[in-house]
Design a protein around this motif. Sequence first.
Motif, PDB file in Angstrom:
ATOM      1  N   UNK A  55      -8.517 -35.764  13.056  1.00 16.54           N
ATOM      2  CA  UNK A  55      -8.727 -37.074  12.441  1.00 16.54           C
ATOM      3  C   UNK A  55      -9.529 -37.984  13.361  1.00 16.54           C
ATOM      4  N   UNK A  56      -9.204 -37.967  14.663  1.00 13.01           N
ATOM      5  CA  UNK A  56      -9.955 -38.773  15.629  1.00 13.01           C
ATOM      6  C   UNK A  56     -11.393 -38.283  15.745  1.00 13.01           C
ATOM      7  N   UNK A  57     -11.587 -36.966  15.691  1.00 13.39           N
ATOM      8  CA  UNK A  57     -12.935 -36.384  15.778  1.00 13.39           C
ATOM      9  C   UNK A  57     -13.759 -36.775  14.547  1.00 13.39           C
ATOM     10  N   UNK A  58     -13.159 -36.640  13.349  1.00 13.79           N
ATOM     11  CA  UNK A  58     -13.883 -36.955  12.112  1.00 13.79           C
ATOM     12  C   UNK A  58     -14.265 -38.422  12.040  1.00 13.79           C
ATOM     13  N   UNK A  59     -13.450 -39.309  12.653  1.00 14.90           N
ATOM     14  CA  UNK A  59     -13.758 -40.732  12.630  1.00 14.90           C
ATOM     15  C   UNK A  59     -15.046 -41.038  13.389  1.00 14.90           C
ATOM     16  N   UNK A  60     -15.421 -40.154  14.314  1.00 20.91           N
ATOM     17  CA  UNK A  60     -16.647 -40.335  15.093  1.00 20.91           C
ATOM     18  C   UNK A  60     -17.808 -39.501  14.554  1.00 20.91           C
ATOM     19  N   UNK A  61     -17.543 -38.715  13.521  1.00 26.21           N
ATOM     20  CA  UNK A  61     -18.554 -37.810  12.966  1.00 26.21           C
ATOM     21  C   UNK A  61     -19.480 -38.582  12.025  1.00 26.21           C
TER      22      UNK A  61
ATOM     23  N   UNK B 146     -21.956 -37.898  22.363  1.00 27.39           N
ATOM     24  CA  UNK B 146     -21.233 -37.916  23.641  1.00 27.39           C
ATOM     25  C   UNK B 146     -20.347 -39.155  23.726  1.00 27.39           C
ATOM     26  N   UNK B 147     -20.898 -40.298  23.297  1.00 30.94           N
ATOM     27  CA  UNK B 147     -20.113 -41.538  23.312  1.00 30.94           C
ATOM     28  C   UNK B 147     -18.874 -41.407  22.426  1.00 30.94           C
ATOM     29  N   UNK B 148     -19.050 -40.847  21.224  1.00 25.80           N
ATOM     30  CA  UNK B 148     -17.919 -40.642  20.334  1.00 25.80           C
ATOM     31  C   UNK B 148     -16.914 -39.660  20.900  1.00 25.80           C
ATOM     32  N   UNK B 149     -17.399 -38.669  21.634  1.00 25.21           N
ATOM     33  CA  UNK B 149     -16.511 -37.663  22.236  1.00 25.21           C
ATOM     34  C   UNK B 149     -15.564 -38.294  23.253  1.00 25.21           C
ATOM     35  N   UNK B 150     -16.074 -39.172  24.079  1.00 20.35           N
ATOM     36  CA  UNK B 150     -15.215 -39.848  25.057  1.00 20.35           C
ATOM     37  C   UNK B 150     -14.179 -40.724  24.362  1.00 20.35           C
ATOM     38  N   UNK B 151     -14.541 -41.304  23.225  1.00 21.31           N
ATOM     39  CA  UNK B 151     -13.579 -42.101  22.466  1.00 21.31           C
ATOM     40  C   UNK B 151     -12.464 -41.217  21.922  1.00 21.31           C
TER      41      UNK B 151
END
Length: 560
Positions: free
Chosen positions: A382-388, A398-403
Amino acid sequence: MADHEEEDLRTALRMSMQNSPPEPKRSKPRDGPAGAPTGLPEESSEVKTRRLQRELMATAAEKRMLDARKASPSPSSVSGSAGSSGSALAAKVVRKDKELSLEEVNLGKGLSEEDAKQLFSMVFGAEVTKGILAQWSNQGIRALIRSMGEILFLCGSNKRAVIATLSVIGDDTERSKDNLDDEVSELKLVDNALFSDRNNVITKSLEGLSIESAADLHKVLRVNTYTTRESAFKRLQAVIPVFQSRMGALLFLISALLSRGLDLVQADRDDPSLPLVTAPFGHASQEIVNLLLCGQAVPNVFDGKMDLGGGMSLKGVSRPVEVGFLTLLESLNFCKVGQYLKCPKWPIWVVGSESHYTVLFSLDTTVQDENELEGRESQIRKAFDAQDQSGGGGFISVEGFHQVLKETNVELPTEKVDLLCSTGFIVWSEFWQVILELDKSLGGLKDSTGLMGKKVFDLYHFNGIAKSDLNGNQLSSGGETPVQRPRLTKLKVSVPPRWTPEEYMTDVAVSSGSGGNESGGKVTEIAKPEPSQHAPLVDCIRTRWPRAVCNWIGYPPSIV
């Protein structure tokens, strides 16, 4: 023959309820051999017996009604004789042959020309073919009245339900038990005889009817709005033969759209200019599917909104649902179904394929319960999809990955972070493999026993389109002959531990090691499941339960 018997029944009721018998029913004279009219044909003993039985039934019903009225007098029985009250009631029951006005039978109000044009254009567009229109005008529904009512109220934000019907149906359906139950409870013996032919009447009423334009829709469509579930249920119960007719699917779609409101439907969509019925095959768009599942005509299957930047966004499902959705397209990486549709309140999923929709369900609600592995995977996903921002492509910046690492409390070694970020974007499959190999103390899922995540359960798949089926087969001289009928398939589903199914099928010995368990360091052999069977449905199931191994008996489940 049925028409003659019905007329006989009406005659018997009138004779028993009136003070003086009416003129006897006369048949048209028939020409004799010389062309001269013959006398009335003699009544056969069989017909006479049936007529007398009906008269006795009607008389008995009248007596029970009169007794009930004497025990509890009403204003009408005080002002007039009981016999005249019975006559009025009987006349109301048997006035099937009398033409009633639209107001009297409460067919509902028509749409304005403007609304009819908007509705027709929204559903079919400006260049719809006659073939697609005929396709949507020749599909009925299975009679799940409560479910239909719940769906319409869901579309109406739980405040209202709009039910659409047709003016050409006439009064036969409208004068249903819903309107007469309180008054003819004592006529149950003849009630079925009066209303048993409703389906045939509706079929005849629809002969020659075609909807090929907004003007046609404006001419025949009638709608009623209901603010309570019970009133909507009674209405659906009264007109269910209409929804079972060839116009049923189109009428229910129109009911859902009007319950939502045409302006709100357009606001739900990303591109309101496109028709809801898609060319060239006339398939229902995802907006239609989502409207019936979540009450909003959003066009995407992911959770929430996807911000594309520049003030642009794509709309997905915004809230939990009771019935979910899985699709073959996700297994082909064309889309990403969110958790709302994958994990509905009830273990029921509409399954989308390239041709039509089928249903997957379980009788055990615990299949939705998450174990430790699934719960952690859902949280991280869910956290990954929110940055997708790729439209469900399965990779983030990369920025979304650190989040994501921050939100999920995952502590990756620096070398792992650098490796994943080396290409400038992070792919879900690579990230998840790292999580599986990361120790639990660091936020990963490394399990010394190797058993975390194992599940075994049953699923059932229903395809309503007739398929060849040897279950319940008919034997012929050449052996078994497949029967063409809708197919229900039971699947045994095993979700192995964190390995892939191929790895799970090999001989895997797992040592308890320092992680320890009560076996004292003994080597534990993991039992292997039955050999996996494959069909496109299995690919859909694996979008909900990754690594699932499915088995069944007989023909493979079909989603086409």
